[in-house]
Scaffold this motif. Structure first.
Motif, PDB file in Angstrom:
ATOM      1  N   GLN A 157      -4.323  -2.446   3.303  1.00 13.39           N
ATOM      2  CA  GLN A 157      -2.886  -2.526   3.566  1.00 13.39           C
ATOM      3  C   GLN A 157      -2.288  -1.138   3.820  1.00 13.39           C
ATOM      4  O   GLN A 157      -1.403  -0.990   4.668  1.00 13.39           O
ATOM      5  N   ILE A 202       3.362  -5.261  -0.416  1.00 13.81           N
ATOM      6  CA  ILE A 202       3.428  -6.419   0.483  1.00 13.81           C
ATOM      7  C   ILE A 202       4.890  -6.795   0.737  1.00 13.81           C
ATOM      8  O   ILE A 202       5.284  -7.074   1.879  1.00 13.81           O
ATOM      9  N   LYS A 237      -3.077  -0.203   7.352  1.00  4.89           N
ATOM     10  CA  LYS A 237      -2.182  -0.920   8.273  1.00  4.89           C
ATOM     11  C   LYS A 237      -0.783  -0.297   8.260  1.00  4.89           C
ATOM     12  O   LYS A 237      -0.153  -0.178   9.301  1.00  4.89           O
TER      13      LYS A 237
END
Length: 172
Positions: free
Chosen positions: A90, A59, A93
């Motif tokens: 994630q 992140i 993405k």
């Protein structure tokens, strides 16, 4: 920041405490000092193998606009715990950001296979199709999403855009 001071003083007492390193990194993340948070989490890797560490590091790399490094960390998180879907989402993405849409599509399909009611996977996959101007595929994916979650309003909005782009109308 009080949290940063707390964790820094805790690390003076216990320099090899994983939780103090992790907490300090999250405190830096909270105040948008991503480079410091990344540096601390990379040091903490030597102390303990942790899904949360790799996920949060991924992140942070996304926030720091380094999708390649983010993808590496999300893969590490998945290796530690294949049952958690958030790192897989994630990673998909990150593949999109890197222009690797075929890989992103495979990831979304895998997530849907593992968890057929995961609305985020359907929505992300449909949005990816929309960004590629694949409105038929996006519409089909939004329809699947509506079947599993009829209250997901974004799916209706996306489906409406697909109909418009495909030159179709819907009776009320």
């Amino acid at each position: 920041n009080e949290s940063v001071r707390f964790y820094l003083s805790s690390l003076l007492i216990e320099k090899d405490n994983f939780d103090c390193h992790f907490g300090l990194a999250m405190a830096y993340k909270h105040i948008h000092e991503y480079a410091k948070a990344i540096k601390i989490l990379n040091k903490a890797k030597k102390l303990k193998k942790s899904y949360e560490l790799h996920y949060e590091l991924g992140i942070l790399y996304i926030l720091w606009e380094n999708p390649c490094a983010a993808a590496k960390e999300f893969r590490e998180a998945i290796m530690i715990d294949k049952t958690k879907i958030d790192a897989q989402l994630q990673l998909a993405k990150a593949h999109e950001v890197l222009g690797e849409n075929d890989m992103a599509e495979l990831m979304y399909n895998r997530i849907i296979e593992l968890n057929p009611t995961n609305a985020a996977a359907y929505n992300n996959k449909a949005t990816m199709y929309m960004n590629e101007n694949l409105y038929f595929e996006a519409g089909a994916t939004y329809n699947q999403l509506i079947k599993i979650n009829p209250n997901f309003s974004q799916a209706y909005f996306g489906l409406g855009i697909c109909f418009e782009k495909l030159g179709k109308t819907v009776d009320s």
